[in-house]
Write a protein that holds these residues in place. Structure first.
Motif, mmCIF file in Angstrom:
data_model
loop_
_atom_site.group_PDB
_atom_site.id
_atom_site.type_symbol
_atom_site.label_atom_id
_atom_site.label_comp_id
_atom_site.label_asym_id
_atom_site.label_seq_id
_atom_site.Cartn_x
_atom_site.Cartn_y
_atom_site.Cartn_z
ATOM 1 N N PHE A 1 0.707 -1.162 0.037
ATOM 2 C CA PHE A 1 -0.141 -0.069 0.057
ATOM 3 C C PHE A 1 0.909 1.373 -0.080
ATOM 4 O O PHE A 1 0.496 2.308 -0.665
ATOM 5 C CB PHE A 1 -0.890 -0.064 1.131
ATOM 6 C CG PHE A 1 -2.007 -0.906 1.130
ATOM 7 C CD1 PHE A 1 -2.992 -1.209 0.213
ATOM 8 C CD2 PHE A 1 -2.035 -2.272 1.818
ATOM 9 C CE1 PHE A 1 -3.916 -2.097 -0.228
ATOM 10 C CE2 PHE A 1 -3.002 -3.177 1.848
ATOM 11 C CZ PHE A 1 -3.860 -3.179 0.767
ATOM 12 N N LEU A 2 2.034 1.341 0.756
ATOM 13 C CA LEU A 2 2.946 2.222 0.435
ATOM 14 C C LEU A 2 3.526 2.378 -1.120
ATOM 15 O O LEU A 2 3.619 3.731 -1.331
ATOM 16 C CB LEU A 2 4.206 2.279 1.313
ATOM 17 C CG LEU A 2 3.816 2.282 2.972
ATOM 18 C CD1 LEU A 2 4.970 1.834 3.564
ATOM 19 C CD2 LEU A 2 3.426 3.522 3.268
ATOM 20 N N TYR A 3 3.713 1.690 -1.585
ATOM 21 C CA TYR A 3 4.119 1.332 -3.116
ATOM 22 C C TYR A 3 3.063 2.138 -3.762
ATOM 23 O O TYR A 3 3.372 2.948 -4.685
ATOM 24 C CB TYR A 3 4.636 0.066 -3.410
ATOM 25 C CG TYR A 3 5.105 0.150 -4.881
ATOM 26 C CD1 TYR A 3 6.453 0.644 -5.257
ATOM 27 C CD2 TYR A 3 4.038 -0.029 -6.019
ATOM 28 C CE1 TYR A 3 6.701 0.692 -6.542
ATOM 29 C CE2 TYR A 3 4.645 -0.203 -7.354
ATOM 30 C CZ TYR A 3 5.887 0.339 -7.438
ATOM 31 O OH TYR A 3 6.300 0.391 -8.915
ATOM 32 N N MET A 4 1.895 1.284 -3.601
ATOM 33 C CA MET A 4 0.629 2.087 -4.485
ATOM 34 C C MET A 4 0.630 3.689 -4.270
ATOM 35 O O MET A 4 0.207 4.288 -5.373
ATOM 36 C CB MET A 4 -0.641 1.230 -4.176
ATOM 37 C CG MET A 4 -0.280 -0.023 -4.751
ATOM 38 S SD MET A 4 -1.861 -0.960 -4.765
ATOM 39 C CE MET A 4 -2.577 -0.872 -3.256
ATOM 40 N N ALA A 5 0.932 3.891 -2.825
ATOM 41 C CA ALA A 5 0.768 5.508 -2.841
ATOM 42 C C ALA A 5 1.476 6.521 -3.543
ATOM 43 O O ALA A 5 1.058 7.497 -3.947
ATOM 44 C CB ALA A 5 0.560 5.645 -1.070
ATOM 45 N N SER A 6 2.892 5.799 -3.519
ATOM 46 C CA SER A 6 3.573 6.507 -4.433
ATOM 47 C C SER A 6 3.464 6.654 -5.859
ATOM 48 O O SER A 6 3.786 7.735 -6.512
ATOM 49 C CB SER A 6 5.022 5.896 -4.266
ATOM 50 O OG SER A 6 5.199 4.635 -5.223
ATOM 51 N N LEU A 7 2.331 5.897 -6.579
ATOM 52 C CA LEU A 7 1.978 6.065 -7.795
ATOM 53 C C LEU A 7 1.008 7.223 -8.035
ATOM 54 O O LEU A 7 1.018 7.588 -9.228
ATOM 55 C CB LEU A 7 1.444 4.773 -8.444
ATOM 56 C CG LEU A 7 2.383 3.458 -8.177
ATOM 57 C CD1 LEU A 7 1.434 2.122 -8.599
ATOM 58 C CD2 LEU A 7 3.530 3.535 -9.146
ATOM 59 N N THR A 8 0.403 7.612 -7.094
ATOM 60 C CA THR A 8 -0.670 8.716 -7.117
ATOM 61 C C THR A 8 0.100 10.068 -7.002
ATOM 62 O O THR A 8 -0.459 11.061 -7.788
ATOM 63 C CB THR A 8 -1.630 8.658 -6.047
ATOM 64 O OG1 THR A 8 -1.027 8.923 -4.673
ATOM 65 C CG2 THR A 8 -2.357 7.420 -6.422
ATOM 66 N N GLN A 9 1.241 10.084 -6.571
ATOM 67 C CA GLN A 9 1.547 11.503 -6.361
ATOM 68 C C GLN A 9 1.070 12.497 -5.528
ATOM 69 O O GLN A 9 1.303 13.629 -6.033
ATOM 70 C CB GLN A 9 2.657 11.937 -7.582
ATOM 71 C CG GLN A 9 3.659 11.199 -7.926
ATOM 72 C CD GLN A 9 4.850 11.813 -8.871
ATOM 73 O OE1 GLN A 9 4.079 12.031 -10.232
ATOM 74 N NE2 GLN A 9 5.742 12.165 -8.608
ATOM 75 N N SER A 10 0.219 12.262 -4.818
ATOM 76 C CA SER A 10 -0.627 13.209 -4.089
ATOM 77 C C SER A 10 0.405 13.994 -3.354
ATOM 78 O O SER A 10 0.023 15.044 -2.808
ATOM 79 C CB SER A 10 -1.810 12.534 -3.529
ATOM 80 O OG SER A 10 -1.349 11.569 -2.563
#
Length: 457
Positions: free
Chosen positions: A259-268
């Motif tokens: 989930f941390l890795y996926m959060a990096s994909l949004t760049q919010s």
């Protein structure tokens, strides 16, 4: 029903219905969904490859390992390999990670579905099949290379056992694969193994690893060019603290890496990290300058860390540990500030600081600097690292509390010449100060922060 229609002579309708059903089955390939019954009896290995692109983001196509008529081999290809599946259900993050990857680039995203093999109550049985899964994946990559693909364009993302599978694949190509990301690589049966039997930084041109459960299901030691340890790599905020929470208690920390890795994909927001010897040094603010990466800032977690690749792979040895804290929920970002004190109490004071900020709109964020008792000596500056889960453009009020952590004895006073709040990242924001005041132990003091006098920075 279909057979009865055919028997009444409606042959054309029957054939059209059959064709329509066949087309649907061919167009959409779904991740293998098993159950606890399959776990009990065990499953034989059967690896399936499911392709998603921007042309079919939600409807996977079964990828034949020898025929790639749906695959554009000139695109960058991301292989996602899961780990052990004790209950047989698909990973909850599968659809989300595919969607987020395709939102940033026109990849080939290929799911390496080895659920038939990973589904078992006996972890050892699943771990024993990792080499065979790697051989299946190597066969696909070999055929892609024959049709014009490049190892530079191959990116392997492996979760738990999938991280070591990715490492086995990388070894087959002598480290020439473009990148491997290991998301909490499995620890049991792999901890302490030589590099030939696990993921290693030499398995790809660039290897980044996230360790989120090093005290249970994950691998403790460094494996990549850069190894990230969120919250020290152990207890993740927002995860259950007791076994009464059921299966979430066992898997939440382990899954947090995904989930941390996926959060990096949004760049919010960027998940900032800090190369450091250990977690304690990060928490007391010893590792915030990142001078070795100038003109780049400190590395960020996740997909975009490859911007730091040239710095990381040239180190000797090429291994960097990075520590950071996170919030409890997506997007997990923490915003760092330096909180500096110059005190004039004649006696040494030791204690803890809590600071709460209020924005111009009335929002509140708090940081409890409780990693170690700070030592305040007369006329010596102490710099503490404050971490907030919100970032304010402007601060209207600040509340500060000093405590020694003791419940007996007289209350202590901390006499402060200057308190300064410096944003670590947004350097264009004003540095805020307060001068000449006294903090009474366990009494929250309210301040109206003012821009610092330039002569006292």
């Amino acid at each position: 029903m279909l057979l009865r229609l055919c028997s009444h002579g409606l042959l054309l309708i029957c054939c059209l219905l059959s064709l329509g059903r066949s087309d649907t089955e061919e167009k959409c390939s779904t991740f293998t969904d098993l159950n606890i019954h399959n776990s009990i009896i065990g499953t034989d290995l059967n690896v399936k490859f499911i392709l998603h692109t921007r042309e079919n983001p939600t409807c996977g196509k079964h990828l034949n390992s020898t025929s790639f008529h749906d695959l554009n081999v000139t695109r960058r290809t991301v292989f996602i390999t899961h780990g052990y599946r004790p209950t047989g259900s698909p990973p909850v993050w599968i659809e989300d990670i595919v969607g987020r990857l395709l939102s940033i680039q026109d990849f080939n995203v290929i799911l390496v579905d080895w659920n038939r093999g990973a589904t078992t109550l006996v972890y050892h049985n699943a771990a024993a099949k990792t080499r065979n899964v790697a051989e299946n994946l190597i066969h696909v990559i070999d055929n892609m290379l024959d049709q014009g693909s490049s190892l530079n364009n191959i990116y392997l993302i492996g979760v738990s056992l999938g991280a070591h599978i990715s490492g086995f694949v990388g070894k087959n190509y002598n480290g020439s694969i473009g990148r491997i990301t290991g998301l909490d690589p499995a620890g049991p049966l792999f901890n302490g193994k030589p590099q030939e039997e696990r993921l290693h930084y030499s398995d790809a041109q660039f290897v980044d690893v996230v360790h989120s459960d090093i005290d249970a299901l994950g691998y403790r030691e460094s494996l990549g060019h850069i190894d990230f340890y969120p919250n020290g790599g152990t207890d993740q905020p927002g995860c259950p603290k007791t076994i009464l929470s059921g299966t979430e208690y066992f898997k939440c920390d382990h899954q947090r890496s995904v989930f941390l890795y996926m959060a990096s994909l949004t760049q919010s927001c960027d998940i900032d990290t800090f190369p450091c010897e250990n977690y304690r040094d990060y928490r007391i603010g010893k590792c915030t300058d990142c001078k070795e990466f100038l003109p780049l800032p400190c590395p960020v977690l996740g997909y975009y860390v490859d911007k730091w690749k040239d710095y990381l792979v040239k180190k000797s040895p090429p291994m960097t540990k990075a520590f950071f804290d996170t919030a409890a929920k997506d997007p997990f970002c923490i915003f760092h500030y330096h909180l500096d004190f110059i005190t004039w109490s004649s006696k040494i004071r030791r204690g803890y600081i809590t600071i709460k900020l209020v924005s111009s709109q009335g929002d509140i964020t708090e940081s409890k600097l409780d990693q170690d008792a700070a030592t305040f000596e007369q006329y010596k500056e102490v710099s503490l690292l404050a971490k907030f889960d919100k970032d304010f453009d402007s601060v209207s009020k600040a509340f500060v509390t000093f405590t020694t952590g003791t419940v007996i004895g007289p209350k202590t006073k901390l006499r402060v010449l200057r308190m300064r709040l410096r944003p670590l990242k947004n350097r264009n924001r004003p540095i805020l100060c307060r001068y000449d005041f006294v903090l009474l132990e366990n009494i929250e003091m309210e301040f109206l922060p003012v821009p610092c006098d330039d002569t006292n920075l």
